[in-house]
Design an enzyme around this catalytic site. Structure first.
Site, PDB file in Angstrom:
ATOM      1  N   LYS A   1       0.801  -1.237   0.000  1.00 49.52           N
ATOM      2  CA  LYS A   1       0.000   0.000   0.000  1.00 49.52           C
ATOM      3  C   LYS A   1       0.829   1.280   0.000  1.00 49.52           C
ATOM      4  CE  LYS A   1      -3.329  -2.611   2.749  1.00 49.52           C
ATOM      5  NZ  LYS A   1      -4.021  -2.756   4.033  1.00 49.52           N
TER       6      LYS A   1
ATOM      7  N   ASP B   1      -7.506  -6.719  10.192  1.00 46.37           N
ATOM      8  CA  ASP B   1      -8.873  -6.204  10.169  1.00 46.37           C
ATOM      9  C   ASP B   1      -9.930  -7.308  10.148  1.00 46.37           C
ATOM     10  OD1 ASP B   1      -8.145  -6.972   7.620  1.00 46.37           O
ATOM     11  OD2 ASP B   1      -8.825  -5.156   6.624  1.00 46.37           O
TER      12      ASP B   1
END
Length: 497
Positions: A195, A230
């Site tokens: 990312k 997550d």
């Protein structure tokens, strides 16, 4: 004069015939091009087909890979990572807990006050901050000092009734959505950055150790009680709301799944069996692949052009990052081979990832008589100023085929998890409930995708569908991390007594 008149008449007639012939040829050419576009559409429909039998094969393959991944490291396409989370929240948790959610260029800090079974979440506060670009490629110390400083500033805003009891250390759940080799419930080494982050010196280091040192440098007394991703956070948040939650699935830009496994069913686990008898497994199911997946030439070219060819095949078929791009590739072929948008292939259509999944969703959900939304998206995004209604209808069909395949394959993945847990068939005299906690913008906002997934799951489960439910569990990555910190608090037994 008569001969001249006759000659003129003949010439005019010949010209008229030539024009008519040209018109017929053009019409036939146009029909031929349109037939080619429809042939491409039909071929896409056939190759993306997901009949029930095909979905069952995918589910069976998922279950086989789950067994293999639990048996040994590297034994499967699925990583089946042991998370060391063996205590999920029960609702009894009390006290003040913090969470730090680092999943990309933004991060959030949260403060959550839990009041046990009676009062649940008494208060929840959060702040969101952006990480400056230079810190994403700088030093490990600079990045974690920036995060720790933001956390310290947030802690400084505690009001009187949101402070830990005297003599108690503040505790934090850390959601870190990057590849990590978990070492314990509160430690793990970074495998690689993604990312847009690139800080080589952090790779191989304990992420919790890096954060703890930074908190010490800024004078913040706080213990990291849990390190989670997550998906595991979503599972914890879902379990807190409903004790029947057995798995969590993220369907957003990316995709993943985690579930609660029986500890004795994990051959590669060599430690002492946890007291709970359970262990949360992070499947990393985006990396699943099988010969039963209905892949097309568009999937193959997308994969070949990606940064990670041959990897994350399931993710590239079902997640929000890629659905719009698959549609673009189909339309591009239609433009090249069937002049779908006219004589010239629109330049914007040739640019990868120009068509995003939210735009695809907007076109797919267009119910206006003239498909006005489709027309405006073509104009605004692909710079195609004019499009006929029949062209727009084909585009909606392409969206439907690609979205339906992704949704139905997602359902097959969920069935694979239920099969592994023995929850896909009815139990005599027992009505066990199985709840799947879902998070992610694709599932939440793409209504036709969500409905197609739920429909496929019902189709696959038959009567057992009555005992299985899929629920949206928002903000798992934040609340869930704080809840896992609470479930693993050093003061939890004191709170219970």
């Amino acid at each position: 004069m008569g001969k001249v008149a006759v000659t003129a008449t003949v010439v005019c007639a010949a010209a008229a015939c030539a024009v008519a012939a040209l018109m017929v040829r053009n019409r036939m050419k146009s029909r031929g091009k349109w037939a080619k576009a429809i042939a491409i559409l039909k071929e896409l429909e056939e190759k993306c087909a997901t009949p029930t039998a095909k979905l069952r094969q995918v589910a069976d393959a998922m279950t086989v890979e789950m067994h293999a991944g639990l048996a040994s490291e590297g034994g499967s396409k699925l990583k089946m990572l042991i998370t060391y989370v063996d205590n999920l929240p029960t609702g009894d948790e009390k006290g003040l807990f913090y969470a730090l959610d680092l999943g990309g260029t933004n991060f959030r800090v949260l403060r959550i006050h839990l009041g046990g079974k009676e009062n649940r979440v008494i208060k929840k506060e959060f702040e969101e901050l952006s990480i400056p670009r230079h810190l994403m490629v700088g030093s490990s110390e600079a990045l974690f000092d920036f995060i720790a400083t933001a956390l310290a500033n947030f802690v400084a805003k505690e009001d009187e009734d949101s402070r830990p009891l005297p003599g108690r250390q503040r505790e934090l759940g850390f959601t870190f959505s990057f590849p990590v080799r978990q070492l314990s419930v509160a430690s793990g080494t970074l495998i690689k950055w993604t990312k847009g982050f690139s800080i080589e010196e952090t790779v191989g280091q304990d992420i919790v150790g890096e954060l703890t040192k930074a908190m010490e440098r800024v004078g913040l007394d706080m213990r990291v009680a849990a390190l989670v991703n997550d998906t595991v956070g979503t599972l914890a948040g879902g379990r807190y709301e409903n004790p029947d939650v057995v798995a969590a699935v993220i369907l957003g830009t990316g995709t993943n799944a985690a579930y609660v496994e029986r500890a004795h069913a994990i051959p590669k686990w060599h430690g002492l069996l946890p007291n709970s008898g359970e262990m949360v497994i992070n499947m990393e199911w985006g990396s699943f692949r099988s010969s039963h997946l209905p892949l097309t030439e568009y999937d193959q070219s997308l994969d070949a052009d990606s940064l990670n060819p041959g990897e994350q095949i399931f993710e590239k078929t079902i997640s929000g990052m890629y659905l719009g791009e698959i549609v673009r590739r189909v339309l591009c072929r239609m433009a090249e081979e069937a002049e779908f948008f006219g004589d010239v292939v629109p330049p914007k259509l040739q640019k990868p990832f120009t068509l995003r999944t939210p735009d695809m969703s907007a076109m797919h959900h267009d119910t206006s008589p003239d498909l006005k939304v489709v027309g405006s998206k073509l104009k605004d995004i692909l710079e195609i100023p004019n499009s006929s209604l029949k062209v727009r209808k084909v585009i909606v069909e392409v969206c439907d085929i690609v979205a339906s395949r992704g949704a139905r394959l997602s359902a097959a993945g969920i069935l694979g998890i239920l099969k592994k847990l023995g929850r896909d068939t009815p139990k005599e005299g027992e009505k066990q409930k199985s709840v799947i906690a879902m998070d992610g913008g694709l599932f939440e906002h793409y209504t036709k995708f969500r409905n197609s997934m739920n429909g496929a799951l019902q189709e696959l489960l038959g009567d057992v569908h009555e005992t299985v439910s899929v629920v949206l569990s928002n903000d798992g990555s934040g609340l869930g991390a704080a809840l896992i910190a609470a479930a693993n608090s050093q003061y939890f037994e004191a709170e219970e007594s």
